[in-house]
Design a protein around this motif. Structure first.
Motif, short mmCIF file in Angstrom:
data_model
loop_
_atom_site.label_atom_id
_atom_site.label_comp_id
_atom_site.label_asym_id
_atom_site.label_seq_id
_atom_site.Cartn_x
_atom_site.Cartn_y
_atom_site.Cartn_z
N VAL A 78 -10.52 1.39 -4.13
CA VAL A 78 -9.90 1.75 -5.42
C VAL A 78 -8.67 2.61 -5.16
O VAL A 78 -7.62 2.42 -5.79
CB VAL A 78 -10.92 2.49 -6.32
N GLY A 81 -5.86 0.32 -4.03
CA GLY A 81 -5.31 -0.42 -5.16
C GLY A 81 -4.47 0.47 -6.07
O GLY A 81 -3.43 0.06 -6.59
N ALA A 82 -4.92 1.71 -6.26
CA ALA A 82 -4.17 2.65 -7.09
C ALA A 82 -2.83 2.98 -6.43
O ALA A 82 -1.79 3.04 -7.09
CB ALA A 82 -5.00 3.90 -7.33
N THR A 85 -0.17 0.32 -6.74
CA THR A 85 0.35 0.01 -8.08
C THR A 85 0.98 1.21 -8.80
O THR A 85 1.26 1.13 -9.99
CB THR A 85 -0.78 -0.56 -8.97
N LEU A 87 0.10 4.91 -8.36
CA LEU A 87 -0.44 6.27 -8.27
C LEU A 87 -0.27 6.80 -6.84
O LEU A 87 0.12 6.08 -5.93
CB LEU A 87 -1.92 6.28 -8.68
N VAL B 137 -9.73 -2.96 -8.93
CA VAL B 137 -10.23 -1.83 -9.72
C VAL B 137 -9.26 -0.65 -9.62
O VAL B 137 -9.01 0.05 -10.60
CB VAL B 137 -11.65 -1.44 -9.26
N GLY B 138 -8.66 -0.48 -8.44
CA GLY B 138 -7.65 0.57 -8.28
C GLY B 138 -6.42 0.30 -9.13
O GLY B 138 -5.85 1.23 -9.73
N ALA B 139 -6.01 -0.96 -9.20
CA ALA B 139 -4.87 -1.31 -10.05
C ALA B 139 -5.20 -1.04 -11.51
O ALA B 139 -4.35 -0.59 -12.29
CB ALA B 139 -4.49 -2.78 -9.84
N LEU B 141 -7.26 1.24 -12.51
CA LEU B 141 -7.24 2.71 -12.65
C LEU B 141 -5.80 3.18 -12.91
O LEU B 141 -5.55 4.04 -13.76
CB LEU B 141 -7.80 3.37 -11.38
N THR B 142 -4.85 2.60 -12.18
CA THR B 142 -3.44 2.93 -12.40
C THR B 142 -3.04 2.59 -13.83
O THR B 142 -2.39 3.38 -14.51
CB THR B 142 -2.54 2.14 -11.43
N ARG B 145 -4.66 5.17 -16.15
CA ARG B 145 -4.17 6.54 -15.94
C ARG B 145 -2.71 6.68 -16.44
O ARG B 145 -2.35 7.65 -17.06
CB ARG B 145 -4.29 6.87 -14.46
N LEU B 146 -1.88 5.68 -16.15
CA LEU B 146 -0.46 5.76 -16.54
C LEU B 146 -0.20 5.05 -17.88
O LEU B 146 0.94 4.87 -18.27
CB LEU B 146 0.43 5.16 -15.43
#
Lengths: 340, 335
Positions: A78, A81-82, A85, A87, B137-139, B141-142, B145-146
């Protein structure tokens, strides 16, 4: 980011522990960059297993100081991935040993994405690894795995040894566009030092000569920097002048600082806590052997690393499994006196 | 969304314009002919390495991606050519990548298994089974969050449903109510091991229950059924209600990769699925509803054939990387 505006006054220094210095860096990053998030197990109200994140959740909220389930692989993914994109995640492994559950995401994904995609992306990810022995936590909570990750192109791997570097290198890591793995020795968390209260960075690719000397170069990392400095003090009583280099970064390795020192002292000793074989010392030794500095050597290269064993529980055995100050003093003394 | 007078029409016919439907068929044809072209180039020694063809699975890729807005994102798999085309990639730059050329999507560094197209929201294929699931899932989250309002479609195969990363990622997506849709393309085999032999759940969609999200199993060779199920999931994701799991039952006509000798399945089974060709079915549906004529379909095929031929020429003529650039882009150049 307006870096210049955030530079702190160097005079504004206070004494902080290593853990407090990290927390100060995280607090600054969370305050100044909305893209920054923290992720990890029990980093919220618990404050982190080593109280590094402390009360940051109360100031920055649970959307930015994110307690993950006990899911190292998924959590790391996660974070990847964040980062991919938009973060800037700072991911804490509770113990560095647990990162083995996440090696796929660290080594196959984070490290390789930029290259595999032809430079189209960057992965600005920071991961923190509480590492090392000395806490009686035995074989699955005490390892020094930095050399494993340093073998992977695409990662940057650092080991700050002081509170000043812990904060400045973490702030540099958060701004860095590539994945930075930070190995923090658990024994160092309570160590104290003078640290600026505001923003500053320390380069991720530079070693530092912590003590100048002329008879032998000791290249040490993390906690071993402190043991080597203590050993160097004792060696000076024997009339031996040891130069101690704080490696700080093991990927990349600051080749010039090491080679310059070896050309000056003509002897090289590598001191590190990770298992000796195929470790940091092997790389530094080879680096010297492959360079012109080899011609300056007056003695064989010496490596003092961790024993070829899982970390034992018994405290005497645990001490025996990693280089101690006495080991450094004795071995360096013999080397310099030509007794090895 | 569905108007009452169209209540009995298939979802896609009732909800999409003729142009959009025609574009969907064209993309399905482009995927099919792209992969046939790639296979042909491989056989003739023009492409090295290996590749994983999705021939027979075109409806799930196109039916899913046609639901998305341009800003939405996907993560893909080792069998990802279809997803890439469906999300808007150019066949020419995909072929260039297969040929290892600088004009390829990854400048020849990734090849078939790592194609990404960030401009069009494809965050990348992945060589590791389930590797892309936590990344999706991380994408998401971005996005949350944003406040980007993006939905992420996460493609994976049946084999991935037994990886830890799948379970960890679905759990996190659910507890944090993230805007992600998990699309399992169940083509019956993880390489040679059948779902029956590898998976304790009767349906992979049943896994959704454990993570408190909707799970549905659909005919993955029916484009309309795919777009209907994915639409529901995307609407839910965009509304902030969290993830869904869609299991699309489909079949790959070709082997797992170029080393496959098809020892684990019968010719009869393959023939049975070839008869359920998703392109033939969708083309027939469009003709039945007078959206296209037989002649229109032939013209579409011809235009796709031309595009593929030109794309292969582009790839052949593109420059190769310099060997001296082998370590470029391992790290970001700091300026």
């Amino acid at each position: 980011m307006m870096v210049d505006e955030r530079h702190s006054d160097e005079a504004d220094m206070v004494e902080m522990s290593y853990a407090e210095a990290i927390r100060s860096a995280l607090d600054i990053a969370l305050t100044t960059d909305e893209r920054v998030i923290l992720m990890g197990e029990d980093i919220g109200v618990y404050g982190g297993a080593f109280q590094v994140t402390g009360d940051l959740i109360h100031k920055h909220g649970e959307d930015r100081v994110i307690d993950t389930p006990i899911s190292e692989l998924g959590g790391a993914g996660v974070a990847v991935g964040a980062a991919l994109t938009g973060l800037r995640p700072v991911f804490e492994f509770q113990f560095s040993d647990f990162a083995m559950l996440a090696m796929e995401q660290i080594c196959n994904q984070a490290a390789k994405l930029r290259y595999m995609l032809g430079g189209a992306v960057s992965v600005p990810l920071v991961m923190r690894f509480p590492a090392g022995s000395g806490t009686g936590a035995a074989a699955q909570h005490s390892q020094s795995l930095e050399a494993w990750l340093a073998h992977v192109p695409g990662l940057k791997v650092i080991q700050p040894a002081t509170p000043y570097d812990a904060k400045g290198m973490l702030l540099a890591a958060i701004e860095d566009p590539d994945p930075v793995m930070i190995f923090e020795h658990k024994i160092l968390y309570k160590s104290k030092g003078m640290v600026p209260t505001g923003y500053y960075t320390v380069p991720l690719d530079k070693s530092e000569v912590r003590r100048e000397g002329s008879d032998v170069t000791i290249v040490a990392s993390s906690l071993m920097v402190h043991k080597s400095l203590e050993a160097a003090q004792q060696l000076s009583d024997q009339g031996i002048s040891a130069e101690v280099i704080d490696l700080k970064s093991i990927r990349p390795i600051d080749k010039d600082t090491i080679l310059d020192s070896v050309r000056k002292t003509s002897r090289l000793v590598c001191v590190y806590e990770g298992v000796k074989t195929l470790g940091i010392g092997a790389e530094i030794s080879a680096m010297v052997a492959e360079s012109d500095a080899f011609d300056f050597l007056d003695a064989p290269i010496l490596r003092l690393g961790g024993a070829e064993t899982p970390m034992p529980y018994n405290p005497d055995l645990e001490r025996a499994a990693v280089p101690q100050i006495d080991d450094i003093v004795q071995n360096v003394s013999q080397l310099v006196k030509g007794e090895r | 969304m569905t108007k009452p007078k169209k209540a009995n029409l298939p979802f896609a016919i009732a909800n999409y314009s003729p142009d959009k439907l025609k574009d969907a068929l064209r993309k399905m044809l482009l995927i099919r002919k792209f992969e046939e072209g790639a296979e042909d180039c491989y056989t003739r020694g023009l492409i090295h390495g290996t590749m994983h063809l999705s021939i027979g699975q075109e409806a799930s890729a196109v039916g899913s991606c046609m639901v998305l807005d341009a800003d939405d994102q996907i993560t893909s798999t080792h069998r990802g050519h279809g997803h890439c085309v469906a999300k808007g990639a150019k066949a020419s730059r995909m072929f260039a990548e297969f040929f290892g050329k600088e004009t390829g999507y990854c400048r020849g560094r990734g090849g078939s298994m790592h194609i990404a197209d960030f401009e069009n929201g494809n965050l990348g294929a992945n060589g590791i089974v389930a590797g892309g699931i936590p990344i999706a899932v991380g994408a998401a989250l971005t996005s949350k969050r944003l406040k980007l309002n993006k939905v992420i479609l996460c493609f994976f195969g049946d084999g991935a449903n037994n990886e830890g990363a799948f379970h960890e990622a679905l759990n996190m997506a659910s507890i944090w109510k993230l805007p992600v849709v998990f699309i399992c393309e169940n083509n019956k085999y993880g390489m040679s091991t059948s779902v029956e032999r590898s998976t304790a759940a009767a349906n992979i969609a049943d896994r959704a229950v454990a993570y408190s999200m909707p799970g549905v199993t659909i005919d993955g060779n029916d484009l309309s059924a795919v777009s209907e199920a994915v639409t529901k999931a995307v609407v839910r994701a965009r509304a902030g209600e969290g993830p869904s799991l869609v299991e699309a039952l489909t079949y790959r006509w070709r082997g797992h990769s170029k080393s496959d000798r098809n020892r684990y399945r019968t010719k009869e089974e393959i023939a049975e699925w070839v008869a359920k060709d998703p392109i033939v079915r969708f083309s027939a549906l469009l003709q039945e509803h007078k959206i296209l004529t037989n002649q229109d379909v032939r013209e579409l095929e011809e235009s796709v054939d031309k595009e593929i031929a030109e794309a292969i020429e582009f790839a052949k003529e593109s420059p190769a990387p310099f060997a001296s650039d082998v370590t470029r882009d391992v790290y970001t150049e700091l300026t």
